[in-house]
Design a protein around this motif. Structure first.
Motif, mmCIF file in Angstrom:
data_model
loop_
_atom_site.group_PDB
_atom_site.id
_atom_site.type_symbol
_atom_site.label_atom_id
_atom_site.label_comp_id
_atom_site.label_asym_id
_atom_site.label_seq_id
_atom_site.Cartn_x
_atom_site.Cartn_y
_atom_site.Cartn_z
ATOM 1 N N ASP A 140 0.828 -1.201 0.000
ATOM 2 C CA ASP A 140 0.000 0.000 0.000
ATOM 3 C C ASP A 140 0.860 1.246 0.000
ATOM 4 O OD1 ASP A 140 -0.301 0.877 3.312
ATOM 5 O OD2 ASP A 140 0.549 -1.054 2.733
ATOM 6 N N LYS A 141 0.341 2.292 -0.640
ATOM 7 C CA LYS A 141 0.989 3.592 -0.665
ATOM 8 C C LYS A 141 0.187 4.518 0.226
ATOM 9 C CE LYS A 141 2.295 7.316 -3.786
ATOM 10 N NZ LYS A 141 2.326 7.759 -5.173
ATOM 11 N N PRO A 142 0.770 5.056 1.305
ATOM 12 C CA PRO A 142 -0.006 5.867 2.237
ATOM 13 C C PRO A 142 -0.599 7.088 1.558
ATOM 14 C CG PRO A 142 2.157 5.295 3.141
ATOM 15 C CD PRO A 142 2.173 4.904 1.699
ATOM 16 N N HIS A 143 -1.852 7.384 1.882
ATOM 17 C CA HIS A 143 -2.495 8.618 1.462
ATOM 18 C C HIS A 143 -2.339 9.599 2.616
ATOM 19 C CE1 HIS A 143 -4.154 5.875 -1.384
ATOM 20 N NE2 HIS A 143 -4.884 6.805 -1.965
ATOM 21 N N ASN A 219 -14.853 14.551 4.710
ATOM 22 C CA ASN A 219 -13.745 15.373 5.173
ATOM 23 C C ASN A 219 -12.401 14.660 5.061
ATOM 24 O OD1 ASN A 219 -15.413 17.552 5.925
ATOM 25 N ND2 ASN A 219 -15.979 16.499 7.835
ATOM 26 N N THR A 220 -12.391 13.398 4.663
ATOM 27 C CA THR A 220 -11.146 12.663 4.519
ATOM 28 C C THR A 220 -10.396 13.155 3.289
ATOM 29 O OG1 THR A 220 -12.177 10.722 5.505
ATOM 30 C CG2 THR A 220 -10.129 10.376 4.310
ATOM 31 N N SER A 221 -9.082 13.352 3.452
ATOM 32 C CA SER A 221 -8.258 13.849 2.347
ATOM 33 C C SER A 221 -7.217 12.809 1.966
ATOM 34 C CB SER A 221 -7.565 15.155 2.751
ATOM 35 O OG SER A 221 -8.513 16.162 3.018
ATOM 36 N N TYR A 222 -6.793 12.860 0.712
ATOM 37 C CA TYR A 222 -5.848 11.884 0.183
ATOM 38 C C TYR A 222 -4.803 12.597 -0.657
ATOM 39 C CZ TYR A 222 -9.765 8.804 1.338
ATOM 40 O OH TYR A 222 -10.775 8.167 1.984
ATOM 41 N N GLU A 223 -3.632 11.996 -0.714
ATOM 42 C CA GLU A 223 -2.583 12.581 -1.543
ATOM 43 C C GLU A 223 -2.694 12.069 -2.967
ATOM 44 O OE1 GLU A 223 1.982 11.671 -1.735
ATOM 45 O OE2 GLU A 223 1.681 13.216 -0.203
ATOM 46 N N ALA A 224 -2.614 12.964 -3.923
ATOM 47 C CA ALA A 224 -2.602 12.605 -5.341
ATOM 48 C C ALA A 224 -1.411 13.287 -5.998
ATOM 49 C CB ALA A 224 -3.901 13.040 -6.017
ATOM 50 N N GLU A 225 -0.768 12.589 -6.908
ATOM 51 C CA GLU A 225 0.382 13.163 -7.613
ATOM 52 C C GLU A 225 -0.007 13.465 -9.055
ATOM 53 O OE1 GLU A 225 5.024 12.142 -8.878
ATOM 54 O OE2 GLU A 225 3.945 10.834 -7.484
ATOM 55 N N ILE A 226 0.371 14.639 -9.516
ATOM 56 C CA ILE A 226 0.115 15.015 -10.908
ATOM 57 C C ILE A 226 1.420 15.373 -11.586
ATOM 58 C CG2 ILE A 226 -2.250 15.788 -10.476
ATOM 59 C CD1 ILE A 226 -1.267 18.628 -10.401
ATOM 60 N N HIS A 267 6.477 17.424 -11.027
ATOM 61 C CA HIS A 267 5.723 16.407 -10.288
ATOM 62 C C HIS A 267 5.246 17.080 -9.001
ATOM 63 C CE1 HIS A 267 6.432 12.685 -12.607
ATOM 64 N NE2 HIS A 267 7.497 13.341 -13.020
ATOM 65 N N VAL A 268 3.931 17.148 -8.832
ATOM 66 C CA VAL A 268 3.346 17.862 -7.698
ATOM 67 C C VAL A 268 2.446 16.919 -6.915
ATOM 68 C CG1 VAL A 268 2.078 19.911 -6.976
ATOM 69 C CG2 VAL A 268 3.309 19.937 -9.159
ATOM 70 N N ALA A 269 2.689 16.817 -5.600
ATOM 71 C CA ALA A 269 1.838 16.021 -4.718
ATOM 72 C C ALA A 269 0.885 16.972 -3.993
ATOM 73 C CB ALA A 269 2.679 15.241 -3.709
ATOM 74 N N ILE A 270 -0.411 16.806 -4.226
ATOM 75 C CA ILE A 270 -1.410 17.686 -3.632
ATOM 76 C C ILE A 270 -2.401 16.887 -2.798
ATOM 77 C CG2 ILE A 270 -1.243 19.445 -5.434
ATOM 78 C CD1 ILE A 270 -3.655 18.229 -6.791
ATOM 79 N N ILE A 271 -3.098 17.577 -1.904
ATOM 80 C CA ILE A 271 -4.089 16.934 -1.047
ATOM 81 C C ILE A 271 -5.476 17.168 -1.641
ATOM 82 C CG2 ILE A 271 -5.086 16.814 1.255
ATOM 83 C CD1 ILE A 271 -2.212 15.792 0.999
ATOM 84 N N ILE A 272 -6.161 16.059 -1.938
ATOM 85 C CA ILE A 272 -7.425 16.095 -2.668
ATOM 86 C C ILE A 272 -8.474 15.284 -1.903
ATOM 87 C CG2 ILE A 272 -8.514 15.194 -4.784
ATOM 88 C CD1 ILE A 272 -7.126 17.747 -5.284
ATOM 89 N N LYS A 273 -9.747 15.658 -2.088
ATOM 90 C CA LYS A 273 -10.827 14.920 -1.430
ATOM 91 C C LYS A 273 -11.574 13.983 -2.366
ATOM 92 C CE LYS A 273 -11.596 18.245 2.272
ATOM 93 N NZ LYS A 273 -12.579 19.092 2.996
#
Length: 299
Positions: A140-143, A219-226, A267-273
């Motif tokens: 697993d990859k942590p969010h 309200n849970t947030s996850y990391e996404a990379e673009i 490469h940008v890691a942002i916090i997304i819902k």
């Protein structure tokens, strides 16, 4: 007819077309491959790119191969060993690995084909003692930040209190269609429904289980990379930062490197819902001048 229209505008019989050219043009763009309709036109563009942009194609192709290997849950450096690479070189009748990168870069070969071939050779030669598929599916990859609920915002149909992990190979976000895979001793691994790992012929269908998002807009947030590919322009990074701030989207990390064709890859890691929020952000970024390509990185 006579109006200035985008290059991608479809033509109708009887249209009058004036083509405005520039002495400063460097030739066709790789993006044109997504616009032209005939196989002959695509072949001519690929031929030009292959001939004139070899160095750029190598850089672009290597980046695409790394991206695809990561998406499928592999470490590219592990796959690029001598015996594995020799098989790829022989399969596509090229001289070296740079030729493979160049073919991928100009569109003559897909990165997925190469990764699959390398993975096949890896499995044949290495013969790992552990179940590699199982490891790929369950790692697993942590969010970030990690949800406080043990379910990670996912409901497992017919079960309660099960440990839920997000698969590294496809990093699902709320709004994605998802499916669960019951692992041995590690709970349920959640994948996107279109994850290539779920199409592996060795998947045990009896271990698939229905799952759904508990609240896709919670309200849970996850990391996404673009990944963002841009032309070199002063102030572009500042514009990206302002955009993220104006949309109230936290940025965990950002990195960039310069390609040989003077473009930049961010490469940008942002916090997304949710995927809906992510898609809105991607659309906003595409509208920034000098942005060439934007996509979500999976894995």
């Amino acid at each position: 007819n006579p109006h200035i229209v985008p290059l991608s505008s479809p033509l109708d019989t009887g249209d009058i077309v004036e083509v405005m050219t520039s002495t400063a043009s460097h030739g066709p763009s790789r993006d044109w491959l997504n616009i032209v309709q005939t196989s002959e036109a695509k072949a001519k563009i690929r031929a030009w790119l292959k001939r004139e942009e070899r160095d750029q194609n190598i850089v672009h192709g290597k980046d695409m191969l790394e991206h695809e290997a990561k998406r499928l849950g592999y470490v590219l450096s592990t796959l690029l060993k001598g015996d594995y690479v020799d098989s790829v070189i022989k399969r596509w009748s090229v001289q070296n690995l740079d030729d493979v990168y160049a073919m991928i870069g100009f569109g003559g070969l897909s990165a997925q084909q190469v990764v699959n071939r390398l993975a096949e050779e890896y499995k044949k030669i290495s013969k790992p003692e552990t179940n590699e598929l199982e490891e790929k599916l369950t790692e697993d990859k942590p969010h970030k930040p990690v949800p406080t609920s043990s379910s990670n915002g996912v409901i497992v149909k017919g079960e309660s209190g099960m440990l839920v992990r997000f698969a590294k190979c496809c990093t699902p976000l709320p709004g994605d269609k998802i499916i669960g895979y019951v692992t041995r001793g590690r709970g349920v691994s959640v994948h996107r429904a279109d994850c290539p790992s779920m199409k592996d012929p060795t998947i045990e269908s009896s271990r698939l289980i229905e799952v759904e998002w508990e609240n896709a807009e919670g309200n849970t947030s996850y990391e996404a990379e673009i990944r963002i590919i841009t032309y070199n322009r002063t102030g572009l990074l500042a514009e990206l930062s302002v955009l993220f701030a104006s949309r109230d989207i936290p940025v965990n990390s950002i990195s960039a490197h310069k390609a040989k064709d003077e473009t930049f890859i961010f490469h940008v890691a942002i916090i997304i819902k949710s995927t809906q929020q992510l898609n809105r952000v991607l659309t906003d970024i595409r509208n920034i001048p000098d942005v060439i390509e934007v996509d979500r990185v999976s894995g």
